[in-house]
Structure formats: structure tokens, C-alpha cells
Design a protein around this motif. Structure first.
Motif, short mmCIF file in Angstrom:
data_model
loop_
_atom_site.label_atom_id
_atom_site.label_comp_id
_atom_site.label_asym_id
_atom_site.label_seq_id
_atom_site.Cartn_x
_atom_site.Cartn_y
_atom_site.Cartn_z
N CYS A 297 -24.99 -52.11 -23.83
CA CYS A 297 -23.64 -51.83 -23.67
C CYS A 297 -22.97 -50.77 -23.79
O CYS A 297 -23.33 -50.06 -24.73
CB CYS A 297 -23.27 -52.54 -24.87
SG CYS A 297 -21.32 -52.87 -25.12
N PHE A 298 -22.06 -50.07 -23.85
CA PHE A 298 -21.08 -48.90 -23.58
C PHE A 298 -19.83 -49.74 -23.91
O PHE A 298 -18.59 -48.39 -23.73
CB PHE A 298 -21.63 -48.28 -22.76
CG PHE A 298 -22.49 -47.64 -22.12
CD1 PHE A 298 -23.14 -46.26 -22.72
CD2 PHE A 298 -23.60 -48.48 -21.39
CE1 PHE A 298 -24.20 -45.63 -22.83
CE2 PHE A 298 -24.99 -47.90 -21.36
CZ PHE A 298 -25.70 -46.49 -21.93
N CYS A 299 -19.82 -50.00 -24.54
CA CYS A 299 -18.48 -50.73 -24.81
C CYS A 299 -17.68 -49.52 -26.05
O CYS A 299 -18.86 -48.88 -26.87
CB CYS A 299 -18.30 -52.02 -25.62
SG CYS A 299 -18.40 -52.35 -26.78
N PRO A 300 -16.36 -48.85 -26.68
CA PRO A 300 -16.19 -47.69 -27.67
C PRO A 300 -16.90 -48.64 -29.08
O PRO A 300 -17.59 -47.39 -29.63
CB PRO A 300 -15.22 -48.92 -27.94
CG PRO A 300 -14.08 -49.21 -26.51
CD PRO A 300 -15.26 -49.58 -25.50
N THR A 301 -17.28 -49.97 -29.28
CA THR A 301 -18.59 -50.00 -30.44
C THR A 301 -19.95 -50.00 -30.08
O THR A 301 -20.08 -48.83 -31.61
CB THR A 301 -18.13 -51.22 -30.76
OG1 THR A 301 -16.80 -51.88 -31.31
CG2 THR A 301 -18.97 -51.54 -32.54
N CYS A 302 -20.02 -49.44 -29.67
CA CYS A 302 -21.28 -48.95 -28.78
C CYS A 302 -21.48 -47.72 -28.46
O CYS A 302 -22.33 -46.77 -29.33
CB CYS A 302 -22.47 -50.06 -27.91
SG CYS A 302 -22.27 -51.60 -28.14
N GLN A 303 -20.30 -46.80 -28.46
CA GLN A 303 -20.44 -45.81 -28.07
C GLN A 303 -20.45 -45.00 -28.96
O GLN A 303 -21.68 -44.15 -29.00
CB GLN A 303 -20.00 -44.95 -27.25
CG GLN A 303 -19.83 -46.37 -25.95
CD GLN A 303 -18.17 -45.19 -24.93
OE1 GLN A 303 -18.51 -43.89 -24.91
NE2 GLN A 303 -17.82 -45.70 -24.33
#
Length: 387
Positions: free
Chosen positions: A195-201
Motif C-alpha cells: 500500500c502507498f497511501c499517505p499513512t503507509c508512505q
């Protein structure tokens, strides 16, 4: 050996013969859905209908006031499970002498992703998976923990089985699914699940990775697979595609995220439950695996929950890592399909169960009494009588 079968409320409600028919299989318990994803299900013996279409993920009971004012909240069922459908079915099944446990589907919800796109997993190409809530996001985690506690602890339930309490990925029978044209093995499946959502980034950053560089590396690693190259499979394949250090850093973020969610959700259930309430997870003994059977570390999860329900459609080998922990009193339930037209094998249930017991299984689960044909149910009755 204790046996339980999965059941939907709509298999029971409106069919006065269903509870006795299920009890006559020889099972001790039913695992009854209280929160479930969208589905189209056959009901081959119901006097009122033959097909039930659950249009979206929903809870099958009336919710309480814990959801007031919250953006992420469970959806009520429509006419496929009106009112307290779970409670009605649970009472009828208990009256037939069956122990009722709840079946709670958590991080698998297409309606949530459609209404709240930012809550979903985003892959390295920027594609969202609306069926897969990102379990790293604080609001999503809070939603899943409260849903676990509420849906698990329905009146009359003696325990719960928590499904999809972890990462979900690409694999998902969604509408008319057309994603099988390129074979993705373990390695490709893992890369498509990142996942590359902001939280995962931010999470990758905490592991020393630049998220933009990582997404580019994932896309580059996947390119040969799109062109038809063979997937090397297992974790060594991921390391080959991403490099060992980068692969390990992504797994560290994801493993910790899933592990802490599982701990928090189980703790929330226990805090609200009576002392003898049983908490099991649908689980896979490989932490980087994704889907309905969440990837877990066997030693850790058996220190958190009372046990696991383990998929055995491909054979019973996945039981061994859990059984090897040797934890006294832990449930290791082998989950067998008994719907022959869905890949199950009710005719070999007795021998399959015997082999699972040799590998450390303490109980069995049967998928699924409501979906099976009369012939399949007859084979189940025969097998359980022999056991």
C-alpha cells in the motif's frame, strides 16, 4: 473432535427445518455470520428463496450508539438480512442444541472503499482497492477494532472467529473478476498488495525507505511478470525482485501494523466479553500473505488469541506451524470445504480430518452448510458419524 459449520442467517431465518437439519450433520457448533462482505449465495433448500444477493458489506444485527457521529461506520443490511437477522438465527440454532459463535469479516468491505476512497489500499501504480481497507490508517483501525468488539459479542454467542484481521491485497472475487490473465505467484501478489497511501508512505519512511523510490522499484520489479516471466514465488522471490534490505523493510512495516491491529482487536473483544468467551482468528502462518486468512506469526498469534482457523483447501500443511507451538489449550481448527461444486471434497472429509489430526488439528470447520447440496450434506453426515 469438535466440528463446526459456517452458516449465514438467511440459511436459517424463514426455514423452520434448517436448525434441525444442521444439527443432524453431527456438528457441535455453528459459526454464524454477524458481519459479512457482499456476496451472491445459493440457498438450495430454503422454502422462500433460492438466491440471496447481499449487495454490500453489512452487519447483520442492529448497531449500538458507539458509531454516533463517526465517518467510518458499519452499514446495515438490506432486505437480505433485515432487523436482527443474526439474533433470530442464533436463537433458532441454539434451540436445536447447537453452540453459536460469531463469524466476523473485518478488513474486506467494498462499500466502505466506494464511499470513503481514501480509506483503501493504494498500489504502486496508484490504483485503489476499494474492497481492501488500509489497516495502517488510524481511523480505519479504530473502525475495525470497534466492529470486531461489537460484531463478536452478539447475545447468545459463546465465541467468535475473526476473518480478514490483517492486510488485504489484489486477490478478490469482485463482481465479474477479470484479473487472472497474468499469473502472480507469492512474490507478485505481495508486491501488488503493498500500500502507498499517505499513512503507509510515512511507515516506509520510518523504515528508512523513500516511498517514491519504493513505488518505482515495485513497478520495475513487476514489469517482467506482466511480460510473462515466471514468478519465483515465496519470500526469496520478493527479495530477488526488490533486494533483501528493501524487501525486509517493507515487511517490517506491514508485519508490525498487522500484529498491533490483531492485538488491539482481540483485546477489545476480551475486555467486553465474559471470561469463557473464545476468540479465534482465520489465519495463515506466513506473515506476508494477505487476504481473508490474515498472515500471522504462529507463536505471536497463539499468545494473543485462543487459537486459529486454518485454510486446508490445498492440504493440511499450513496446520503444522501452529501445532508446533505446543500451546496447551490452543485451538487449531482445520477448515475444509464441503461444497463439491466450489472445490470442496465432502467425500474425503473423514480421511482429511484424520490427516489433519495427525498434524495437530484439534477441531474442524466445514464450509458451508447453507451452500452445500443435499448430496454433499449426506457425505458430511457420514464422515462425522465415522469420526
Amino acid at each position: 473432535m469438535k466440528a463446526s459449520t459456517f452458516v449465514y442467517p438467511w440459511d436459517v431465518n424463514g426455514d423452520p427445518e434448517a436448525p434441525a437439519r444442521i444439527a443432524a450433520l453431527g456438528v457441535h457448533q455453528v459459526t454464524l455470520a454477524s458481519a459479512y462482505h457482499s456476496t451472491r449465495a445459493l440457498t438450495p433448500r430454503h422454502p422462500r428463496h433460492r438466491i440471496v444477493t447481499a449487495e454490500h458489506a453489512a452487519v447483520l444485527y442492529p448497531t449500538d450508539d458507539r458509531w454516533t457521529g463517526r465517518e467510518l461506520r458499519p452499514y446495515p443490511a438490506g432486505d437480505w438480512a433485515p432487523g436482527d437477522a443474526f439474533g433470530e438465527a442464533a436463537e433458532a440454532l441454539a434451540d436445536a442444541g447447537l453452540e453459536v459463535h460469531t463469524w466476523v469479516v473485518l478488513a474486506h468491505n467494498s462499500r466502505l472503499g466506494a464511499d470513503h476512497p481514501d480509506s483503501s489500499v493504494v498500489n504502486a501504480y496508484g490504483d485503489r482497492y476499494p474492497w481492501a481497507p488500509c489497516i495502517a490508517q488510524p481511523a480505519t483501525r479504530a473502525y475495525l477494532v470497534d466492529l470486531a468488539a461489537e460484531a463478536a459479542l452478539r447475545p447468545g454467542a459463546r465465541g467468535t472467529e475473526l476473518e480478514s484481521l490483517g492486510w488485504y491485497g489484489l486477490q478478490h472475487l469482485h463482481a465479474h473478476d477479470k484479473t487472472g490473465g497474468v499469473p502472480l505467484g507469492d512474490a507478485g501478489t505481495y508486491l501488488m498488495a503493498l500500500c502507498f497511501c499517505p499513512t503507509c508512505q510515512e511507515g516506509y519512511g520510518a523504515q528508512g525507505l523513500d516511498a517514491d523510490e519504493l513505488s518505482a522499484a515495485v513497478r520495475a520489479a513487476l514489469e517482467p511478470l506482466w511480460q510473462g516471466a515466471a514468478d519465483d514465488g515465496d519470500w526469496a522471490g520478493v527479495e530477488k525482485l526488490l533486494g533483501p534490505q528493501t524487501a525486509a523493510a517493507t515487511r517490517a512495516w506491514r508485519d508490525e501494523t498487522a500484529r498491533t491491529l490483531q492485538e488491539t482487536a482481540v483485546r477489545a473483544v476480551r475486555q467486553a466479553a465474559p471470561d469463557d468467551f473464545q476468540v479465534l482468528l482465520h489465519a495463515d502462518p506466513v506473515t506476508y500473505h494477505v487476504g481473508a486468512n490474515a498472515g500471522v506469526d504462529p507463536e505471536h498469534i497463539l499468545s494473543v488469541a485462543d487459537g486459529v482457523v486454518v485454510p486446508c483447501a490445498g492440504g493440511p500443511a499450513l496446520l503444522t506451524p501452529f501445532a508446533e507451538q505446543g500451546r496447551d489449550g490452543a485451538v487449531v481448527a482445520a477448515n475444509f470445504g464441503v461444497v463439491s461444486q466450489m472445490g470442496g471434497s465432502p467425500g474425503t472429509l473423514a480421511s482429511d480430518t484424520a490427516r489433519a489430526r495427525e498434524l495437530g488439528a484439534t477441531e474442524i470447520r466445514l464450509y458451508h452448510a447453507g451452500l452445500a447440496s443435499d448430496g454433499d450434506l449426506a457425505a458430511v453426515r457420514e464422515a462425522l458419524a465415522a469420526l
